[in-house]
Design an enzyme around this catalytic site. Structure first.
Site, short mmCIF file in Angstrom:
data_model
loop_
_atom_site.label_atom_id
_atom_site.label_comp_id
_atom_site.label_asym_id
_atom_site.label_seq_id
_atom_site.Cartn_x
_atom_site.Cartn_y
_atom_site.Cartn_z
N ARG A 187 0.82 -1.22 0.00
CA ARG A 187 0.00 0.00 0.00
C ARG A 187 0.86 1.27 0.00
O ARG A 187 0.48 2.30 0.54
CB ARG A 187 -0.97 0.02 1.18
CG ARG A 187 -1.88 -1.18 1.27
CD ARG A 187 -2.73 -1.37 0.01
NE ARG A 187 -3.45 -2.63 0.09
CZ ARG A 187 -3.01 -3.76 -0.47
NH1 ARG A 187 -1.88 -3.79 -1.15
NH2 ARG A 187 -3.71 -4.87 -0.36
N CYS A 236 -10.77 0.35 3.35
CA CYS A 236 -10.09 0.08 4.62
C CYS A 236 -9.39 1.35 5.10
O CYS A 236 -8.63 1.97 4.36
CB CYS A 236 -9.08 -1.04 4.46
SG CYS A 236 -9.83 -2.67 4.28
N GLU A 309 -4.37 3.84 5.83
CA GLU A 309 -4.40 3.49 4.42
C GLU A 309 -5.09 4.61 3.64
O GLU A 309 -4.74 4.90 2.50
CB GLU A 309 -5.12 2.16 4.21
CG GLU A 309 -5.05 1.66 2.79
CD GLU A 309 -5.45 0.19 2.66
OE1 GLU A 309 -6.13 -0.13 1.67
OE2 GLU A 309 -5.07 -0.63 3.51
#
Length: 316
Positions: A187, A236, A309
């Protein structure tokens, strides 16, 4: 020397005049009076000074080249599905990539596509061509550009593993960068703030279209059953923590935080790593306060510092 309000207003007026001239000269659509509450999937956030919307990659590259020359701050935004912008007034240009969405071009096992193209739609297009390698990303909302920026991944696949070249804006031009020169981490990538991603060429591999479609349907069904589909969310909120034996959602759930609310923000009852907003009075500050409470609880109970995130955009 402290800048007076009159000086600030004068500087903004001069900047606005320059932005208007640049957009007009390049034929770029320019909007005023928008808010992040209209531009992001969380449906919260404050006012935006300008939204500029180029339609082709070369135009977008020329645009950021001109903005950079004039030292005008800008930020790229696709579908806004992974952004929490605060409730203040954001005095910079939003470069919207939603119009950079020409149909993808297939050449053997490679596909070239612009940054504003829908990631789920691209997955479907590739499956129909019998090309595999990104079908696990099908249910991730957002654009190809956003997926590249954060190295989006799911179900054992990450977009970075199939990138042949990335097209970026450099000095007003479109430049190709080999995917091997980019650091593709969990990520996170080595792309820098102020770098505009314009498009990508992916190197996929052949497979039976029916088999690819079956894997896509399986992943979609799992997402639909475990995630708050249709809610105002940004996906998320936190990354999975390497130090934790369980996923972040399970960790938050085990702390009894499902359903926890702060104003117009609530921890999803379906998946605890999702914060959703509801009601017309919902604020970005509500979501951030709830997220920080979650981080504090996890730190206190498990000694783990959760990383966001979701991208946090400040108006300061």
């Amino acid at each position: 020397m402290v800048e007076t309000q009159e000086q600030k207003d004068s500087d903004l007026a001069a900047r606005d005049s320059a932005i208007s001239a640049i957009a007009s000269r390049l034929g770029v659509s320019a909007e005023r009076g928008r808010r992040f509450a209209e531009l992001t999937s969380l449906r919260v956030g404050g006012a935006v000074d300008w939204v500029l919307s180029p339609k082709i990659e070369e135009q977008a590259a020329a645009l950021v080249g001109e903005l950079d020359k004039c030292e005008i701050a800008w930020r790229p935004l696709g579908s806004g599905s992974n952004v929490l912008a605060d409730d203040g007034e954001h005095h910079y240009v939003i470069l919207s990539l939603k119009d950079l969405k020409a149909d993808p071009v297939f050449d053997g096992q490679r596909v070239s596509v612009s940054a504003g193209y829908s990631l789920p739609r691209l997955c479907i297009d590739c499956a129909r061509q019998g090309l595999a390698g990104i079908e696990g990303l099908n249910g991730i909302p957002g654009t190809v550009g956003g997926a590249l920026w954060m190295n989006a991944g799911a179900y054992g696949q990450e977009i970075g593993t199939v990138v042949d070249t990335v097209r970026v804006a450099r000095n007003g031009r479109v430049i190709d960068i080999p995917g091997s020169e980019v650091q593709w981490n969990y990520r996170h990538t080595s792309f820098r703030e102020g770098e505009l991603l314009l498009g990508v060429t992916l190197a996929l591999h052949p497979d039976d279209p029916k088999e690819i479609q079956a894997r896509m349907e399986k992943a979609k069904d799992e997402r639909m059953s475990t995630q708050p589909h249709g809610a105002r969310s940004a996906g998320c909120f936190f990354k999975n923590a390497p130090a934790s034996p369980v996923g972040t959602g399970k960790m938050i759930d085990n702390l009894g935080l499902k359903g926890a609310r702060r104003g117009g923000a609530v921890v999803s009852e379906k998946h605890a790593n999702f914060i959703v907003t509801d009601g017309e009075e919902a604020k970005a500050a509500d979501a951030l306060a709830l997220a920080e409470e979650i981080r504090e609880r996890v730190k206190r109970e498990h000694g783990i510092d959760l990383e966001y995130e979701v991208e946090l955009w400040s108006s300061k």
